[in-house]
Design an enzyme around this catalytic site. Structure first.
Site, PDB file in Angstrom:
ATOM      1  N   LYS A   1       0.810  -1.219   0.000  1.00  0.00           N
ATOM      2  CA  LYS A   1       0.000   0.000   0.000  1.00  0.00           C
ATOM      3  C   LYS A   1       0.842   1.268   0.000  1.00  0.00           C
ATOM      4  O   LYS A   1       0.433   2.282  -0.563  1.00  0.00           O
ATOM      5  CB  LYS A   1      -0.964   0.004   1.195  1.00  0.00           C
ATOM      6  CG  LYS A   1      -2.098  -1.002   1.031  1.00  0.00           C
ATOM      7  CD  LYS A   1      -3.320  -0.662   1.849  1.00  0.00           C
ATOM      8  CE  LYS A   1      -4.492  -1.535   1.415  1.00  0.00           C
ATOM      9  NZ  LYS A   1      -5.677  -1.366   2.222  1.00  0.00           N
TER      10      LYS A   1
ATOM     11  N   LYS B   1     -11.519  -3.163  -3.103  1.00  0.00           N
ATOM     12  CA  LYS B   1     -12.360  -1.959  -3.184  1.00  0.00           C
ATOM     13  C   LYS B   1     -11.607  -0.810  -3.824  1.00  0.00           C
ATOM     14  O   LYS B   1     -12.189   0.046  -4.452  1.00  0.00           O
ATOM     15  CB  LYS B   1     -12.774  -1.511  -1.775  1.00  0.00           C
ATOM     16  CG  LYS B   1     -13.729  -2.415  -1.085  1.00  0.00           C
ATOM     17  CD  LYS B   1     -14.192  -1.733   0.203  1.00  0.00           C
ATOM     18  CE  LYS B   1     -14.123  -2.677   1.374  1.00  0.00           C
ATOM     19  NZ  LYS B   1     -12.829  -2.650   2.060  1.00  0.00           N
TER      20      LYS B   1
ATOM     21  N   LYS C   1      -5.557  -9.286  -6.426  1.00  0.00           N
ATOM     22  CA  LYS C   1      -6.701  -9.466  -5.518  1.00  0.00           C
ATOM     23  C   LYS C   1      -7.871  -8.552  -5.905  1.00  0.00           C
ATOM     24  O   LYS C   1      -7.653  -7.395  -6.258  1.00  0.00           O
ATOM     25  CB  LYS C   1      -6.224  -9.121  -4.095  1.00  0.00           C
ATOM     26  CG  LYS C   1      -7.181  -9.508  -2.995  1.00  0.00           C
ATOM     27  CD  LYS C   1      -6.656  -9.049  -1.643  1.00  0.00           C
ATOM     28  CE  LYS C   1      -6.965  -7.598  -1.381  1.00  0.00           C
ATOM     29  NZ  LYS C   1      -7.357  -7.263  -0.025  1.00  0.00           N
TER      30      LYS C   1
HETATM   31  N1  AQP Z   1     -10.263 -10.491  -2.813  1.00  0.00           N
HETATM   32  C1  AQP Z   1     -10.534 -11.014  -1.627  1.00  0.00           C
HETATM   33  N2  AQP Z   1     -10.709 -12.349  -1.489  1.00  0.00           N
HETATM   34  C2  AQP Z   1     -11.003 -12.895  -0.270  1.00  0.00           C
HETATM   35  N3  AQP Z   1     -11.154 -12.150   0.848  1.00  0.00           N
HETATM   36  C3  AQP Z   1     -11.001 -10.814   0.751  1.00  0.00           C
HETATM   37  N4  AQP Z   1     -11.074  -9.819   1.643  1.00  0.00           N
HETATM   38  C4  AQP Z   1     -10.835  -8.638   1.029  1.00  0.00           C
HETATM   39  N5  AQP Z   1     -10.597  -8.830  -0.267  1.00  0.00           N
HETATM   40  C5  AQP Z   1     -10.680 -10.175  -0.484  1.00  0.00           C
HETATM   41  C6  AQP Z   1     -11.386 -10.006   3.060  1.00  0.00           C
HETATM   42  O1  AQP Z   1     -12.448  -9.126   3.393  1.00  0.00           O
HETATM   43  C7  AQP Z   1     -12.284  -8.696   4.737  1.00  0.00           C
HETATM   44  C8  AQP Z   1     -12.379  -7.210   4.807  1.00  0.00           C
HETATM   45  O2  AQP Z   1     -11.333  -6.607   4.067  1.00  0.00           O
HETATM   46  P1  AQP Z   1     -11.080  -5.051   4.203  1.00  0.00           P
HETATM   47  O3  AQP Z   1     -12.056  -4.299   3.434  1.00  0.00           O
HETATM   48  O4  AQP Z   1     -11.051  -4.656   5.604  1.00  0.00           O
HETATM   49  O5  AQP Z   1      -9.633  -4.845   3.703  1.00  0.00           O
HETATM   50  P2  AQP Z   1      -8.907  -5.355   2.463  1.00  0.00           P
HETATM   51  O6  AQP Z   1      -8.478  -6.744   2.683  1.00  0.00           O
HETATM   52  O7  AQP Z   1      -7.808  -4.398   2.238  1.00  0.00           O
HETATM   53  O8  AQP Z   1     -10.019  -5.302   1.344  1.00  0.00           O
HETATM   54  P3  AQP Z   1      -9.986  -4.466   0.052  1.00  0.00           P
HETATM   55  O9  AQP Z   1     -11.243  -4.678  -0.660  1.00  0.00           O
HETATM   56  O10 AQP Z   1      -8.744  -4.778  -0.703  1.00  0.00           O
HETATM   57  O11 AQP Z   1      -9.988  -2.986   0.598  1.00  0.00           O
HETATM   58  P4  AQP Z   1      -9.057  -1.801   0.202  1.00  0.00           P
HETATM   59  O12 AQP Z   1      -9.046  -1.773  -1.274  1.00  0.00           O
HETATM   60  O13 AQP Z   1      -9.746  -0.612   0.826  1.00  0.00           O
HETATM   61  O14 AQP Z   1      -7.722  -2.087   0.806  1.00  0.00           O
HETATM   62  C9  AQP Z   1     -10.940  -9.223   5.220  1.00  0.00           C
HETATM   63  O15 AQP Z   1     -11.167 -10.382   5.993  1.00  0.00           O
HETATM   64  C10 AQP Z   1     -10.228  -9.578   3.946  1.00  0.00           C
HETATM   65  O16 AQP Z   1      -9.323 -10.650   4.129  1.00  0.00           O
END
Ligand code: AQP
Length: 333
Positions: free
Chosen positions: A115, A201, A198
């Site tokens: 990040k 969001k 991955k």
């Molecule tokens: N692609 C994914 N596959 C499986 N699990 C996922 N999680 C996120 N993306 C995937 C799981 O969702 C939970 C919440 O995640 P988060 O929103 O707190 O943070 P993140 O992992 O950083 O998700 P994003 O969508 O990638 O958010 P941004 O883009 O804002 O950083 C967690 O349990 C995560 O493992």
């Protein structure tokens, strides 16, 4: 002093629309586990601000995330749903834990490296210390199990190490070592535009993900535009990340084995398979989207749930903080 009760804590950052990765990787496991465990489901807004957020959008996203939890099947009466910032003990415990966490442990965290990118010197301190706050989230409730996607495994391992360090430093078996619960079939859902990245969001392209708020036409369009290859048939081969990812989503949505999926779809070409997975996704997600819409029309109801959840979370949190302050040697005057 360890807690013998099985308790889960997990959360999602209110940083935008929840997507299929959040749902299949995390929330669906919460729905299945909520009846066997005492459960806290947090909207982790303190984590969200480790990346700059627009305040008005953040407020909306907190309610949307709450609505998504309930629409996916989390019972707000049985379980505790609350925003992280409403329970100040998260930040308080994070500070104490940060004084018990060697910097070398944080330097190993891959999410920070991803990040922060190349210009690490300019990254905010909060992004770097994020995993300590996450350890505090988990340990504040003496959590025993943490259902997450695979990307969070390293952070849970760190939370275990931090719990162990605290217990050793204060000569107390106080914090249980939390176990990650990661479901093999949906551990890492990948981007629809690039099967090696991955689903996230924060991906600039909305076509990379299926949002829980997408309507039928949008879901169909996104699957139609999903990256494919020119090879006949569908399989789980590592050399075909897009085929592997879409088939994996199919397996997770239908709750079937990989063998069954290959039996059903192995002979289909990409475009026929895309039509099929669209049908399956729409059937699965439509009731969630509909319920989310209904809930979002009632912001007062959502706020009441968050307020009630915050009060219940705070009850547990104040008890832990009192114990922790006592162990650390603070006067509680
Ligand atoms: N692609 C994914 N596959 C499986 N699990 C996922 N999680 C996120 N993306 C995937 C799981 O969702 C939970 C919440 O995640 P988060 O929103 O707190 O943070 P993140 O992992 O950083 O998700 P994003 O969508 O990638 O958010 P941004 O883009 O804002 O950083 C967690 O349990 C995560 O493992």
């Amino acid at each position: 002093m360890t807690n013998s009760k099985k308790r889960i804590f997990s959360g999602v950052q209110p940083t935008g629309n929840l997507h299929l990765g959040n749902y299949l990787g995390a929330i669906r496991a919460w729905v299945d586990m909520q009846h066997q465990y005492e459960s806290l489901f947090c909207i982790v807004d303190l984590h969200a601000i480790t990346v700059a957020q627009d305040p008005a959008k953040l407020r909306t996203a907190i309610r949307e995330t709450t609505a998504a939890y309930i629409a996916c099947g989390i019972d707000p009466v049985k379980n505790i749903i609350f925003p992280q910032s409403a329970v100040a003990e998260h930040s308080e415990l994070a500070w104490i834990l940060s004084c018990n966490t060697p910097i070398g442990w944080l330097n190993r965290m891959t999410q920070f490296k991803d990040k922060a990118g190349k210009d690490r010197e300019k990254a905010p301190l909060g992004l770097y210390s994020y995993p300590v706050l996450m350890a505090a989230d988990i340990l504040l409730y003496k959590t025993t199990h943490v259902p997450v996607g695979e990307d969070q495994k390293q952070h849970i391992e760190l939370a275990r190490d931090i719990a162990g360090a605290f217990n050793r430093n204060f000569n107390a078996e106080y914090f249980p070592l939390p176990e990650p619960v990661i479901r093999a079939e949906a551990a890492r859902i990948m981007s629809l535009r690039d099967g090696t990245k991955k689903m996230s969001k924060s991906d600039e392209s909305d076509y990379s993900r299926i949002n829980l708020t997408d309507d039928v036409t949008t879901i169909a369009l996104k699957f139609r535009k999903a990256k494919s290859d020119m090879i006949d048939g569908m399989d789980f081969d590592e050399s075909r990340p897009e085929s592997k990812n879409l088939l994996g989503i199919y397996v997770a949505l239908k709750g079937i084995s990989k063998e069954q999926a290959l039996h059903e779809c192995g002979e289909l070409n990409f475009s026929a398979f895309k039509n099929l997975i669209t049908e399956v996704a729409v059937e699965h997600l439509s009731p969630i989207t509909q319920k989310m819409r209904e809930l979002l029309a009632e912001p007062d109801y959502l706020d009441k749930i968050l307020q009630d959840g915050s009060n219940r979370a705070k009850e547990i949190a104040t008890k832990t903080m009192s114990d922790v302050k006592n162990l650390v040697g603070f006067l509680q005057v």
